[in-house]
Design a protein around this motif. Structure first.
Motif, PDB file in Angstrom:
ATOM      1  N   HIS A 133      -4.565   6.897  -5.999  1.00 18.46           N
ATOM      2  CA  HIS A 133      -3.544   7.127  -4.655  1.00 18.46           C
ATOM      3  C   HIS A 133      -2.686   8.444  -4.454  1.00 18.46           C
ATOM      4  O   HIS A 133      -2.274   8.433  -5.513  1.00 18.46           O
ATOM      5  CB  HIS A 133      -2.984   5.713  -5.315  1.00 18.46           C
ATOM      6  N   ASP A 149      -0.107   8.802  -3.637  1.00 20.93           N
ATOM      7  CA  ASP A 149       1.699   8.998  -3.576  1.00 20.93           C
ATOM      8  C   ASP A 149       2.142   7.961  -4.755  1.00 20.93           C
ATOM      9  O   ASP A 149       3.399   8.217  -5.761  1.00 20.93           O
ATOM     10  CB  ASP A 149       2.281   7.501  -2.993  1.00 20.93           C
ATOM     11  N   HIS A 150       1.593   8.094  -6.391  1.00 26.40           N
ATOM     12  CA  HIS A 150       1.587   7.409  -7.998  1.00 26.40           C
ATOM     13  C   HIS A 150       0.338   8.158  -8.726  1.00 26.40           C
ATOM     14  O   HIS A 150      -0.274   8.602  -8.176  1.00 26.40           O
ATOM     15  CB  HIS A 150       1.316   6.110  -7.574  1.00 26.40           C
ATOM     16  N   TRP A 205       1.348  -9.547  -1.058  1.00 27.95           N
ATOM     17  CA  TRP A 205       0.329  -8.700  -0.731  1.00 27.95           C
ATOM     18  C   TRP A 205      -0.475 -10.001  -0.978  1.00 27.95           C
ATOM     19  O   TRP A 205      -1.999  -9.774  -1.720  1.00 27.95           O
ATOM     20  CB  TRP A 205      -0.138  -7.437  -1.745  1.00 27.95           C
ATOM     21  N   LYS A 234      -3.438  -1.759  -5.702  1.00 22.74           N
ATOM     22  CA  LYS A 234      -3.697  -0.814  -4.150  1.00 22.74           C
ATOM     23  C   LYS A 234      -2.634  -0.097  -3.892  1.00 22.74           C
ATOM     24  O   LYS A 234      -1.515  -0.799  -4.436  1.00 22.74           O
ATOM     25  CB  LYS A 234      -4.306  -1.071  -2.895  1.00 22.74           C
ATOM     26  N   GLY A 235      -2.853   1.163  -4.209  1.00 22.04           N
ATOM     27  CA  GLY A 235      -1.370   1.969  -4.292  1.00 22.04           C
ATOM     28  C   GLY A 235      -0.480   1.561  -2.846  1.00 22.04           C
ATOM     29  O   GLY A 235       0.354   2.286  -2.992  1.00 22.04           O
ATOM     30  N   ASP A 236      -0.577   1.359  -1.817  1.00 26.72           N
ATOM     31  CA  ASP A 236      -0.109   1.211  -0.712  1.00 26.72           C
ATOM     32  C   ASP A 236       0.592  -0.379  -0.510  1.00 26.72           C
ATOM     33  O   ASP A 236       1.506  -0.202   0.061  1.00 26.72           O
ATOM     34  CB  ASP A 236      -1.055   0.477   0.930  1.00 26.72           C
ATOM     35  N   TRP A 237       0.544  -1.141  -1.907  1.00 22.91           N
ATOM     36  CA  TRP A 237       1.653  -1.893  -1.621  1.00 22.91           C
ATOM     37  C   TRP A 237       2.370  -1.995  -3.455  1.00 22.91           C
ATOM     38  O   TRP A 237       3.905  -2.662  -3.621  1.00 22.91           O
ATOM     39  CB  TRP A 237       1.030  -3.106  -3.045  1.00 22.91           C
ATOM     40  N   TYR A 241       4.127  -9.251   3.639  1.00 22.14           N
ATOM     41  CA  TYR A 241       3.339  -8.423   3.739  1.00 22.14           C
ATOM     42  C   TYR A 241       4.715  -7.622   4.535  1.00 22.14           C
ATOM     43  O   TYR A 241       4.366  -6.790   5.991  1.00 22.14           O
ATOM     44  CB  TYR A 241       2.744  -8.626   4.953  1.00 22.14           C
ATOM     45  N   PRO A 250       6.347  -4.020   5.503  1.00 27.58           N
ATOM     46  CA  PRO A 250       6.199  -2.983   5.269  1.00 27.58           C
ATOM     47  C   PRO A 250       7.184  -2.336   4.307  1.00 27.58           C
ATOM     48  O   PRO A 250       8.166  -2.312   3.822  1.00 27.58           O
ATOM     49  CB  PRO A 250       6.495  -2.083   6.676  1.00 27.58           C
ATOM     50  N   LYS A 251       6.882  -1.350   3.609  1.00 29.65           N
ATOM     51  CA  LYS A 251       6.953  -0.177   2.398  1.00 29.65           C
ATOM     52  C   LYS A 251       8.605   0.026   2.515  1.00 29.65           C
ATOM     53  O   LYS A 251       9.041   0.371   2.537  1.00 29.65           O
ATOM     54  CB  LYS A 251       6.291   0.972   1.913  1.00 29.65           C
TER      55      LYS A 251
END
Length: 324
Positions: free
Chosen positions: A75, A77-78, A89, A106-109, A271, A273-274
């Motif tokens: 990912h 971002d990481h 999540w 998942k990187g988005d989490w 859930y 948002p980041k």
């Protein structure tokens, strides 16, 4: 290979035990994480003991949150060596969670560990503290101010409640703590509560409207308790609902809403948002005492099953950290 607490289904029973698993079994996402700390939440305890319908996929590694170090990443971002936090999540319910030495996500989490925050501190806060902060932010957004009167916290000795008391007191609110464990009254006052409310007084059938007591509330109980709190909330007050320990049904009337303008604020920490996650975690780092993590109870993976049973029988209070 790595060590994990694995839940399996046998008939209608949940079997929990420590097992050695293969890293190849971690297929959830694009980031592999060494779990430095996780936590034991009420939801985790329900899953481990089989006393709640939490698990959606079998077998399951429970643990709805964890903090750790990136071991491998596809990912953008990481990177390897980054320190990250995961809460929500569906992890520990639908996807393998954090009660293990390694996890995949998942990187988005994931969000980065805030500057100055250790993994242990992050999990002393955990999903419970994150939920408490989101509840405070919701009350603030609804216009609840300290000068309007006391704010009630239910489930006060639990993870969400104990952190909520600290956060509200730090923000200048007069905090009233509702609990069924009067023996913990002194501890709740140390956290910042100015008054202790008997839980039984709230667990009664409410009238459509009762005397106005609360400028706001953070409620992790739900059910009849939430209905009664709504009937007692002051004009233009607000109640943040973030739990269901007392049941999912809500039998109330429209009276608090149309005659007093009371707001019922649902808190969904799963859930979020980041961007809001990052804001909440930074506020937690800034708002809680520097030694906050030292006040959490720490258990090993080997002790987690017994700790889950103790949590459900009320033998534990405050935050519970698990060190793999």
């Amino acid at each position: 290979m790595f060590k994990a607490l694995l839940l399996e289904e046998a008939g209608k029973k949940t079997l929990a035990g420590l097992q050695r698993l293969n890293e190849n079994q971690l297929t959830t996402g694009d980031v592999l994480i060494k779990v430095d700390y996780s936590t034991l939440n009420y939801k985790d305890a329900l899953a481990i003991t089989g006393k709640g319908k939490i698990v959606r996929q079998w077998p399951m590694v429970p643990g709805i949150d964890y903090a750790g170090t990136v071991l491998a990443s596809d990912h953008p971002d990481h990177r390897i060596g980054d320190e990250v936090i995961l809460t929500g999540w569906g992890v520990g319910e639908q996807y393998w969670g954090g009660l293990a030495e390694k996890a995949s996500a998942k990187g988005d989490w994931l969000i980065p560990l805030p500057a100055g925050m250790s993994a242990k501190r992050a999990m002393a806060i955990g999903t419970a503290g994150f939920t408490a902060m989101l509840s405070l932010m919701a009350l603030e957004h609804a216009g609840v101010k300290p000068e309007q009167g006391p704010v009630l916290v239910t489930g006060a000795t639990g993870g969400v409640g104990s952190v909520a008391i600290r956060l509200l007191a730090r923000a200048g609110f007069e905090v009233h703590a509702a609990t069924g464990r009067p023996q913990h009254g002194d501890w709740l006052r140390e956290l910042g509560a100015s008054a202790i409310v008997d839980r039984a007084e709230l667990d009664k059938e409410p009238a459509a409207l009762e005397s106005q007591h609360w400028a706001g509330a953070i409620d992790s109980v739900g059910g009849r308790t939430l209905a009664r709190i709504l009937s007692q909330t002051k004009m233009d007050g607000a109640v943040a609902a973030c739990g269901l320990a007392g049941g999912v049904a809500l039998n109330t009337t429209v009276m608090p809403f149309i005659l007093r303008g009371v707001q019922l604020l649902g808190i969904n920490s799963v859930y979020m948002p980041k961007e809001k996650r990052i804001e909440a975690w930074q506020r937690l780092q800034d708002s809680l005492p520097l030694d906050f993590e030292d006040q959490a109870q720490v258990f090993t993976l080997e002790q987690t099953i017994e700790a889950a049973q103790d949590m459900l029988t009320g033998k534990l209070k405050g935050r519970v950290v698990i060190q793999p």
